[in-house]
Motif scaffolding. Structure first.
Motif, PDB file in Angstrom:
ATOM      1  N   TRP A   1       0.836  -1.208   0.000  1.00 45.58           N
ATOM      2  CA  TRP A   1       0.000   0.000   0.000  1.00 45.58           C
ATOM      3  C   TRP A   1       0.870   1.257   0.000  1.00 45.58           C
ATOM      4  CZ3 TRP A   1      -3.541   3.164  -1.152  1.00 45.58           C
ATOM      5  CH2 TRP A   1      -3.729   4.349  -0.447  1.00 45.58           C
ATOM      6  N   ILE A   2       1.939   1.262   0.782  1.00 38.76           N
ATOM      7  CA  ILE A   2       2.828   2.424   0.850  1.00 38.76           C
ATOM      8  C   ILE A   2       3.397   2.740  -0.535  1.00 38.76           C
ATOM      9  CG2 ILE A   2       5.057   3.229   1.745  1.00 38.76           C
ATOM     10  CD1 ILE A   2       4.266   1.675   4.381  1.00 38.76           C
ATOM     11  N   VAL A   3       3.769   1.699  -1.264  1.00 40.33           N
ATOM     12  CA  VAL A   3       4.318   1.866  -2.608  1.00 40.33           C
ATOM     13  C   VAL A   3       3.248   2.420  -3.558  1.00 40.33           C
ATOM     14  CG1 VAL A   3       5.242   0.579  -4.574  1.00 40.33           C
ATOM     15  CG2 VAL A   3       6.077   0.096  -2.280  1.00 40.33           C
ATOM     16  N   VAL A   4       2.055   1.823  -3.514  1.00 37.52           N
ATOM     17  CA  VAL A   4       0.967   2.287  -4.381  1.00 37.52           C
ATOM     18  C   VAL A   4       0.589   3.723  -4.012  1.00 37.52           C
ATOM     19  CG1 VAL A   4      -1.456   1.913  -5.026  1.00 37.52           C
ATOM     20  CG2 VAL A   4       0.098  -0.046  -4.825  1.00 37.52           C
ATOM     21  N   HIS A   5       0.506   4.010  -2.724  1.00 40.00           N
ATOM     22  CA  HIS A   5       0.147   5.349  -2.249  1.00 40.00           C
ATOM     23  C   HIS A   5       1.143   6.383  -2.765  1.00 40.00           C
ATOM     24  CE1 HIS A   5       0.176   8.623   0.827  1.00 40.00           C
ATOM     25  NE2 HIS A   5      -1.126   8.549   0.608  1.00 40.00           N
ATOM     26  N   ARG A   6       2.419   6.067  -2.712  1.00 34.84           N
ATOM     27  CA  ARG A   6       3.454   6.994  -3.191  1.00 34.84           C
ATOM     28  C   ARG A   6       3.220   7.334  -4.662  1.00 34.84           C
ATOM     29  NH1 ARG A   6       6.241  10.643  -4.292  1.00 34.84           N
ATOM     30  NH2 ARG A   6       8.494  10.749  -4.350  1.00 34.84           N
ATOM     31  N   ALA A   7       2.910   6.321  -5.463  1.00 32.25           N
ATOM     32  CA  ALA A   7       2.668   6.538  -6.891  1.00 32.25           C
ATOM     33  C   ALA A   7       1.353   7.295  -7.121  1.00 32.25           C
ATOM     34  CB  ALA A   7       2.667   5.205  -7.634  1.00 32.25           C
ATOM     35  N   LEU A   8       0.307   6.935  -6.381  1.00 33.24           N
ATOM     36  CA  LEU A   8      -0.988   7.614  -6.524  1.00 33.24           C
ATOM     37  C   LEU A   8      -0.871   9.111  -6.243  1.00 33.24           C
ATOM     38  CD1 LEU A   8      -3.682   5.347  -4.800  1.00 33.24           C
ATOM     39  CD2 LEU A   8      -3.605   6.040  -7.206  1.00 33.24           C
ATOM     40  N   MET A   9      -0.151   9.443  -5.196  1.00 34.50           N
ATOM     41  CA  MET A   9      -0.056  10.837  -4.790  1.00 34.50           C
ATOM     42  C   MET A   9       0.785  11.666  -5.760  1.00 34.50           C
ATOM     43  SD  MET A   9      -2.121  10.926  -2.325  1.00 34.50           S
ATOM     44  CE  MET A   9      -1.887  12.546  -1.583  1.00 34.50           C
ATOM     45  N   ALA A  10       1.576  11.011  -6.592  1.00 35.22           N
ATOM     46  CA  ALA A  10       2.407  11.717  -7.567  1.00 35.22           C
ATOM     47  C   ALA A  10       1.628  12.091  -8.832  1.00 35.22           C
ATOM     48  CB  ALA A  10       3.625  10.872  -7.939  1.00 35.22           C
ATOM     49  N   ILE A  11       0.441  11.509  -9.001  1.00 34.51           N
ATOM     50  CA  ILE A  11      -0.369  11.789 -10.190  1.00 34.51           C
ATOM     51  C   ILE A  11      -0.951  13.199 -10.061  1.00 34.51           C
ATOM     52  CG2 ILE A  11      -2.444  11.146 -11.496  1.00 34.51           C
ATOM     53  CD1 ILE A  11      -0.219   9.078 -11.807  1.00 34.51           C
ATOM     54  N   LYS A  12      -0.628  14.045 -11.019  1.00 32.77           N
ATOM     55  CA  LYS A  12      -1.140  15.420 -11.010  1.00 32.77           C
ATOM     56  C   LYS A  12      -2.300  15.588 -11.984  1.00 32.77           C
ATOM     57  CE  LYS A  12       2.002  16.730  -8.108  1.00 32.77           C
ATOM     58  NZ  LYS A  12       1.723  16.158  -6.823  1.00 32.77           N
ATOM     59  N   ASP A  13      -2.205  14.969 -13.152  1.00 29.95           N
ATOM     60  CA  ASP A  13      -3.222  15.106 -14.189  1.00 29.95           C
ATOM     61  C   ASP A  13      -3.934  13.763 -14.363  1.00 29.95           C
ATOM     62  OD1 ASP A  13      -4.702  15.317 -16.553  1.00 29.95           O
ATOM     63  OD2 ASP A  13      -3.249  16.674 -17.478  1.00 29.95           O
ATOM     64  N   VAL A  14      -5.099  13.632 -13.756  1.00 27.51           N
ATOM     65  CA  VAL A  14      -5.825  12.357 -13.760  1.00 27.51           C
ATOM     66  C   VAL A  14      -6.274  11.992 -15.178  1.00 27.51           C
ATOM     67  CG1 VAL A  14      -7.824  11.118 -12.857  1.00 27.51           C
ATOM     68  CG2 VAL A  14      -6.525  12.637 -11.359  1.00 27.51           C
ATOM     69  N   ASP A  15      -6.725  12.975 -15.939  1.00 30.14           N
ATOM     70  CA  ASP A  15      -7.145  12.692 -17.317  1.00 30.14           C
ATOM     71  C   ASP A  15      -5.980  12.155 -18.138  1.00 30.14           C
ATOM     72  OD1 ASP A  15      -9.909  13.428 -17.198  1.00 30.14           O
ATOM     73  OD2 ASP A  15      -9.286  15.536 -17.155  1.00 30.14           O
ATOM     74  N   LEU A  16      -4.818  12.777 -17.988  1.00 33.12           N
ATOM     75  CA  LEU A  16      -3.635  12.316 -18.705  1.00 33.12           C
ATOM     76  C   LEU A  16      -3.249  10.901 -18.264  1.00 33.12           C
ATOM     77  CD1 LEU A  16      -1.382  13.015 -20.715  1.00 33.12           C
ATOM     78  CD2 LEU A  16      -0.066  13.909 -18.777  1.00 33.12           C
ATOM     79  N   MET A  17      -3.414  10.627 -16.973  1.00 39.17           N
ATOM     80  CA  MET A  17      -3.106   9.297 -16.461  1.00 39.17           C
ATOM     81  C   MET A  17      -3.908   8.236 -17.210  1.00 39.17           C
ATOM     82  SD  MET A  17      -3.864   7.681 -12.688  1.00 39.17           S
ATOM     83  CE  MET A  17      -5.591   7.381 -12.987  1.00 39.17           C
TER      84      MET A  17
END
Length: 132
Positions: free
Chosen positions: A58-74
């Motif tokens: 979860w910590i690893v996934v959370h780190r990546a999730l929080m780095a997403i700035k543009d959800v549409d681009l994601m």
């Protein structure tokens, strides 16, 4: 035992998660947050009931999730194969009660539901075997 590994393999799983974490940090330093998220979601959830493994992942996934700035681009480069597992992690994030995490999870949840439909929500909530 089934497909879930027991505690004696937990250390091997933790080692794989640590390796994944280093790869994600490298991708984030290269400004590749979507690649980092894909890497975080690969092999998830860990095939174990060991909470240490689930928390480490979860910590690893959370780190990546929080780095997403543009959800549409994601979503332009995130394959649909990741949608169900992503939904599970969004619910885990919402369960933390942490404001920034919940805000980010809700932003992604809205777009994910638009793309994947309500079936994605139902699959995430009804799968009680592969928990995150």
């Amino acid at each position: 035992m089934g497909e879930h590994v027991e505690a004696d393999n937990a250390e091997a799983i933790i080692t794989r998660i640590e390796h994944k974490s280093r790869k994600i940090e490298s991708l984030l330093k290269q400004y590749k947050p979507v690649e980092a998220l894909k890497t975080a979601l690969e092999g998830s959830p860990p095939k174990t009931r060991d909470e240490r493994c689930k928390s480490a992942n979860w910590i690893v996934v959370h780190r990546a999730l929080m780095a997403i700035k543009d959800v549409d681009l994601m979503f332009t480069s995130l394959d649909p194969e990741y949608y169900d597992i992503l939904m599970k992690y969004l619910y885990r994030g919402l369960s933390t009660g942490d404001r920034p995490t919940c805000d980010q999870c809700l932003r992604i949840h809205e777009k994910l539901t638009q793309r994947a439909g309500p079936g994605c929500i139902l699959r995430a909530l009804s799968d009680t075997v592969n928990t995150v």
